[in-house]
Scaffold this motif. Structure first.
Motif, PDB file in Angstrom:
ATOM      1  N   ASP A 191       0.871  -1.176   0.000  1.00  0.00           N
ATOM      2  CA  ASP A 191       0.000   0.000   0.000  1.00  0.00           C
ATOM      3  C   ASP A 191       0.911   1.230   0.000  1.00  0.00           C
ATOM      4  N   ILE A 192       1.131   1.774  -1.184  1.00  0.00           N
ATOM      5  CA  ILE A 192       2.152   2.804  -1.375  1.00  0.00           C
ATOM      6  C   ILE A 192       1.615   4.179  -0.980  1.00  0.00           C
ATOM      7  N   GLU A 193       2.368   4.859  -0.134  1.00  0.00           N
ATOM      8  CA  GLU A 193       2.023   6.233   0.243  1.00  0.00           C
ATOM      9  C   GLU A 193       2.587   7.235  -0.762  1.00  0.00           C
ATOM     10  N   ALA A 194       3.776   6.961  -1.256  1.00  0.00           N
ATOM     11  CA  ALA A 194       4.433   7.846  -2.224  1.00  0.00           C
ATOM     12  C   ALA A 194       5.452   7.026  -2.997  1.00  0.00           C
ATOM     13  N   GLU A 195       5.731   7.460  -4.232  1.00  0.00           N
ATOM     14  CA  GLU A 195       6.731   6.779  -5.055  1.00  0.00           C
ATOM     15  C   GLU A 195       7.704   7.813  -5.602  1.00  0.00           C
ATOM     16  N   PHE A 196       8.981   7.447  -5.611  1.00  0.00           N
ATOM     17  CA  PHE A 196      10.043   8.348  -6.044  1.00  0.00           C
ATOM     18  C   PHE A 196      10.858   7.702  -7.158  1.00  0.00           C
ATOM     19  N   HIS A 197      11.495   8.550  -7.976  1.00  0.00           N
ATOM     20  CA  HIS A 197      12.513   8.025  -8.885  1.00  0.00           C
ATOM     21  C   HIS A 197      13.810   8.782  -8.656  1.00  0.00           C
ATOM     22  N   CYS A 198      14.895   8.057  -8.803  1.00  0.00           N
ATOM     23  CA  CYS A 198      16.230   8.604  -8.582  1.00  0.00           C
ATOM     24  C   CYS A 198      17.044   8.326  -9.838  1.00  0.00           C
ATOM     25  N   ASP A 199      17.593   9.377 -10.435  1.00  0.00           N
ATOM     26  CA  ASP A 199      18.323   9.258 -11.691  1.00  0.00           C
ATOM     27  C   ASP A 199      19.751   9.737 -11.481  1.00  0.00           C
ATOM     28  N   PHE A 209      26.588  12.127 -10.225  1.00  0.00           N
ATOM     29  CA  PHE A 209      25.445  13.050 -10.233  1.00  0.00           C
ATOM     30  C   PHE A 209      24.220  12.267  -9.798  1.00  0.00           C
ATOM     31  N   VAL A 210      23.349  12.901  -9.003  1.00  0.00           N
ATOM     32  CA  VAL A 210      22.124  12.229  -8.577  1.00  0.00           C
ATOM     33  C   VAL A 210      21.007  13.252  -8.428  1.00  0.00           C
ATOM     34  N   ALA A 211      19.806  12.870  -8.841  1.00  0.00           N
ATOM     35  CA  ALA A 211      18.622  13.718  -8.693  1.00  0.00           C
ATOM     36  C   ALA A 211      17.457  12.845  -8.261  1.00  0.00           C
ATOM     37  N   VAL A 212      16.684  13.327  -7.297  1.00  0.00           N
ATOM     38  CA  VAL A 212      15.535  12.578  -6.780  1.00  0.00           C
ATOM     39  C   VAL A 212      14.261  13.360  -7.082  1.00  0.00           C
ATOM     40  N   SER A 213      13.241  12.648  -7.549  1.00  0.00           N
ATOM     41  CA  SER A 213      11.947  13.257  -7.859  1.00  0.00           C
ATOM     42  C   SER A 213      10.833  12.410  -7.261  1.00  0.00           C
ATOM     43  N   ARG A 214       9.697  13.049  -7.037  1.00  0.00           N
ATOM     44  CA  ARG A 214       8.523  12.348  -6.505  1.00  0.00           C
ATOM     45  C   ARG A 214       7.438  12.295  -7.576  1.00  0.00           C
ATOM     46  N   TYR A 215       6.892  11.100  -7.809  1.00  0.00           N
ATOM     47  CA  TYR A 215       5.765  10.967  -8.727  1.00  0.00           C
ATOM     48  C   TYR A 215       4.528  11.642  -8.130  1.00  0.00           C
ATOM     49  N   PHE A 216       3.643  12.129  -9.017  1.00  0.00           N
ATOM     50  CA  PHE A 216       2.391  12.717  -8.539  1.00  0.00           C
ATOM     51  C   PHE A 216       1.634  11.719  -7.673  1.00  0.00           C
ATOM     52  N   SER A 217       1.578  10.487  -8.140  1.00  0.00           N
ATOM     53  CA  SER A 217       0.955   9.391  -7.400  1.00  0.00           C
ATOM     54  C   SER A 217       1.646   8.109  -7.843  1.00  0.00           C
ATOM     55  N   TYR A 230       7.907  15.514  -9.883  1.00  0.00           N
ATOM     56  CA  TYR A 230       8.561  16.799  -9.668  1.00  0.00           C
ATOM     57  C   TYR A 230       9.837  16.584  -8.867  1.00  0.00           C
ATOM     58  N   THR A 231      10.862  17.360  -9.195  1.00  0.00           N
ATOM     59  CA  THR A 231      12.156  17.211  -8.543  1.00  0.00           C
ATOM     60  C   THR A 231      12.083  17.674  -7.094  1.00  0.00           C
ATOM     61  N   LEU A 232      12.922  17.057  -6.266  1.00  0.00           N
ATOM     62  CA  LEU A 232      13.051  17.449  -4.866  1.00  0.00           C
ATOM     63  C   LEU A 232      14.419  18.104  -4.670  1.00  0.00           C
ATOM     64  N   PRO A 237      14.230  15.740   3.094  1.00  0.00           N
ATOM     65  CA  PRO A 237      14.378  14.447   3.790  1.00  0.00           C
ATOM     66  C   PRO A 237      14.155  13.240   2.888  1.00  0.00           C
ATOM     67  N   ASP A 238      13.146  13.296   2.033  1.00  0.00           N
ATOM     68  CA  ASP A 238      12.894  12.167   1.134  1.00  0.00           C
ATOM     69  C   ASP A 238      14.022  12.020   0.117  1.00  0.00           C
ATOM     70  N   ALA A 239      14.541  13.141  -0.377  1.00  0.00           N
ATOM     71  CA  ALA A 239      15.627  13.084  -1.357  1.00  0.00           C
ATOM     72  C   ALA A 239      16.867  12.446  -0.749  1.00  0.00           C
ATOM     73  N   THR A 240      17.175  12.808   0.467  1.00  0.00           N
ATOM     74  CA  THR A 240      18.351  12.249   1.139  1.00  0.00           C
ATOM     75  C   THR A 240      18.212  10.745   1.336  1.00  0.00           C
ATOM     76  N   ALA A 241      17.036  10.312   1.807  1.00  0.00           N
ATOM     77  CA  ALA A 241      16.819   8.887   2.066  1.00  0.00           C
ATOM     78  C   ALA A 241      16.876   8.072   0.779  1.00  0.00           C
ATOM     79  N   VAL A 242      16.253   8.579  -0.279  1.00  0.00           N
ATOM     80  CA  VAL A 242      16.229   7.850  -1.554  1.00  0.00           C
ATOM     81  C   VAL A 242      17.626   7.794  -2.165  1.00  0.00           C
ATOM     82  N   ALA A 243      18.365   8.902  -2.103  1.00  0.00           N
ATOM     83  CA  ALA A 243      19.723   8.922  -2.654  1.00  0.00           C
ATOM     84  C   ALA A 243      20.630   7.930  -1.929  1.00  0.00           C
TER      85      ALA A 243
END
Length: 404
Positions: A191-199, A209-217, A230-232, A237-243
């Motif tokens: 049951d996903i609260e939020a989803e992120f992508h890290c490129d 190089f690293v960039a973290v973004s959050r999906y709309f849903s 959208y980029t973070l 806090p979410d960007a740090t954890a995902v990276a």
């Protein structure tokens, strides 16, 4: 002169950039649907499927007789394994088969991530679709069934009980999955609260190089509707954890040089790694990275594939850049907003409408199905949601279906 073999299906940017670049002797292995990406005088061998490693190897041997190659580029999800296999087979530099398999075969990927102590949803390999009922005894209902290899949330099914498994076991909607040449994977439903992508760009085993973004849903919930992110900013806090998860995943899977696209699921259990690929992300992610960070992820992908120096620099913008993939329902388009109309929306910095009136789309809609791309700036996360709502109110698309 760099002698390059490109093994590719749907990646138009890689095909275009390699043909435009001076100092490249290019040979290509592709499938019939994508022969159109290449000039008539390009050395191209067409195979039925790049997933058939034997056929790809025979094609590479044929090419090598007339145009020996020193580098292999494999930019599409379905060509990752073939690229790794050919590099290993011919002893060429770059990502070999073992690592390419770990970045494209979700079963192997999750095995290695779990062995390294990294968080993933519980999983179980399936020999056939109906094994989902047995897997649910361990994983619980609902259970998610997907191909071990593939992308775009295609052929992913959330099954609620054994009765639904039996109903879909012979249904047309699951035929492509059941007839796929790949093994299947069962996963516990999250049951996903939020989803992120890290490129990211990886050089010498380190994150360059690293960039973290959050999906709309969450993407699986968005298929057929609005998909975007959208980029973070750095320090979020979410960007740090995902990276941090990304860096650990790259180390666990053994990539030394390349480009990565990681997806992370935030839920009651914390952050779970969904999957990670050693290729640029799809949709509007490349344009998002270019506009927000000045990083051309496709150029960096080619640089790491061809042993060229990378040029990206880690910037730290404090605002957000939205990539809004214009929804594209199936049917024939009777009306669609123009790029000029969308550029008039507050915050929009780029609009590219790729579909036109009269275009017809049929078949299954997945997360890579969209009519165009809009990029917009937002100063805060609150404004991100305002921008998304404004775009939703201004973007119009009407389609005519066979039923209507």
């Amino acid at each position: 002169m760099k002698k390059v073999l490109l093994i590719n299906t749907s990646s138009e940017p890689a095909a275009r950039l390699l043909q435009e670049r001076a100092g490249i002797q290019l040979s290509v292995i592709t499938t019939p649907s994508y022969r159109r990406f290449y000039a008539e005088d390009t050395d191209v061998v067409v195979v039925d499927s790049v997933e058939d490693l034997t056929k790809v190897c025979l094609a590479a041997l044929e090419i090598r007789k007339r145009n020996p190659f020193d580098y292999v580029v494999s930019p599409s999800e379905l060509s990752l394994q073939a690229g790794g296999y050919i590099r290993s087979y011919f002893g060429l530099p770059g990502t070999g088969y073992e690592i390419a398999n770990a970045f494209s075969n979700k079963h192997v990927m999750k095995q290695r991530l779990a062995a390294a102590g990294l968080p993933v949803a519980r999983f179980q390999p399936l020999s056939q679709f109906t094994d989902a009922s047995e897997a649910a005894r361990t994983l619980g209902w609902p259970v998610v069934v997907k191909p071990a290899i593939g992308g775009g949330a295609e052929d992913v099914f959330v099954l609620r009980d054994a009765e639904q498994v039996q109903e879909l076991a012979t249904a047309e909607v699951t035929a492509q999955l059941r007839e796929s040449p790949y093994p299947m994977l069962g996963e516990e439903f999250i049951d996903i609260e939020a989803e992120f992508h890290c490129d990211a760009v990886i050089v010498g085993g380190e994150v360059h190089f690293v960039a973290v973004s959050r999906y709309f849903s969450p993407v699986l919930k968005s298929v057929g509707a609005l998909v975007g992110s959208y980029t973070l900013p750095d320090g979020h806090p979410d960007a740090t954890a995902v990276a941090e998860l990304h860096a650990a995943a790259v180390k666990a899977l053994g990539l030394t040089d390349g480009v990565t696209h990681l997806e992370v699921l935030k839920c009651s259990q914390g952050n779970l790694i969904g999957e990670v690929a050693c290729r640029p992300g799809g949709g509007g992610i490349a344009e998002q990275l270019l506009h927000q960070y000045g990083v051309d992820i496709w150029m960096e992908f080619l640089a790491t594939s061809l042993d060229d120096p990378v040029t990206s620099v880690q910037l730290e913008p404090r605002d957000h850049l939205i990539q809004y993939m214009l929804p594209r329902p199936p049917g024939t388009i009777t009306h669609i907003s123009t790029a000029e109309e969308l550029l008039a929306v507050p915050g929009v910095v780029h609009a590219d409408v790729r579909a036109a009136t009269g275009d017809t789309a049929t078949g299954v809609v997945h997360s890579a199905t969209f009519a165009g791309l809009v990029l917009a700036k937002a100063a805060t996360e609150e404004q991100v949601h305002e921008r998304i709502a404004e775009l939703g109110a201004h973007y119009k698309i009407d389609v005519r279906t066979e039923e209507g």
